[in-house]
Design an enzyme around this catalytic site. Structure first.
Site, mmCIF file in Angstrom:
data_model
loop_
_atom_site.group_PDB
_atom_site.id
_atom_site.type_symbol
_atom_site.label_atom_id
_atom_site.label_comp_id
_atom_site.label_asym_id
_atom_site.label_seq_id
_atom_site.Cartn_x
_atom_site.Cartn_y
_atom_site.Cartn_z
ATOM 1 N N SER A 1 0.796 -1.239 0.000
ATOM 2 C CA SER A 1 0.000 0.000 0.000
ATOM 3 C C SER A 1 0.824 1.283 0.000
ATOM 4 C CB SER A 1 -0.972 0.016 1.180
ATOM 5 O OG SER A 1 -0.276 0.205 2.390
ATOM 6 N N LYS B 1 0.629 4.674 6.904
ATOM 7 C CA LYS B 1 0.065 5.498 5.821
ATOM 8 C C LYS B 1 0.653 6.903 5.899
ATOM 9 C CE LYS B 1 -2.756 2.166 4.769
ATOM 10 N NZ LYS B 1 -2.403 1.255 3.721
#
Length: 186
Positions: A42, A83
């Site tokens: 990701s 993230k």
């Protein structure tokens, strides 16, 4: 007898030193720094699956997260995610045709430029109002996070805004594998 007492004293000194070292290591790991391993694609191309990093748990006790910080947060009781902070309190965020807009102004994402579309295969348009919670602006105590690999990332688009209480800390040091040793975004 004196030799036996000296031996006991020496063992006691070693035991104290080891106990102190373990206690200090526990405190540092619990409150200041901890290792984490990147799991999944990701954050490609910035972070690779298996990269080992150090999380600075102390940083956000002093100041708030800033746009583009890479953070670790509790996504669930069992799983932490890595993230990038995209939006901070008081901002409106949207992505149109893969261009990030903060309060209506286009914002460059230099960490995405090296992708050349490789990880950006789908248009991932969204606005803050369409995310879980339906906010018009990011409320105090929350941030909006996205993975760099937008087409393959579970982030605020699915999870909603991330509460400051969920944030473990900031990470920017890759220490393993050795050929990827680097400090990001500094």
């Amino acid at each position: 007898m004196a030799k036996k007492e000296k031996g006991k004293s020496e063992w006691f000194d070693w035991a104290k030193a080891l106990l102190f070292a373990f206690g200090l290591a526990f405190i540092v790991r619990m409150f200041f720094f901890a290792p984490i391993v990147v799991d999944g694609p990701s954050m490609l191309p910035t972070l690779h699956d298996g990269d080992q990093m150090i999380v600075n748990k102390f940083s956000y006790r002093i100041h708030e997260p800033e746009r583009f910080d890479i953070i670790v947060f509790h996504a669930s009781a069992q799983k932490d995610f890595i993230k990038r902070v995209i939006g901070v309190p008081g901002e409106h965020v949207e992505v149109v045709d893969n261009v990030l807009y903060i309060d209506g102004e286009a914002v460059e994402e230099p960490f995405l430029e090296e992708k050349n579309g490789l990880y950006q295969t789908a248009v991932n348009d969204f606005s803050l109002e369409t995310l879980p919670g339906g906010y018009e602006e990011i409320p105090e105590g929350h941030v909006l996070v996205l993975g760099d690999n937008r087409s393959n990332s579970t982030d605020s688009r699915m999870l909603g805004l991330i509460s400051m209480d969920q944030i473990v800390g900031k990470t920017s040091l890759i220490y393993w594998p050795f050929n990827r040793l680097q400090i990001l975004g500094e």
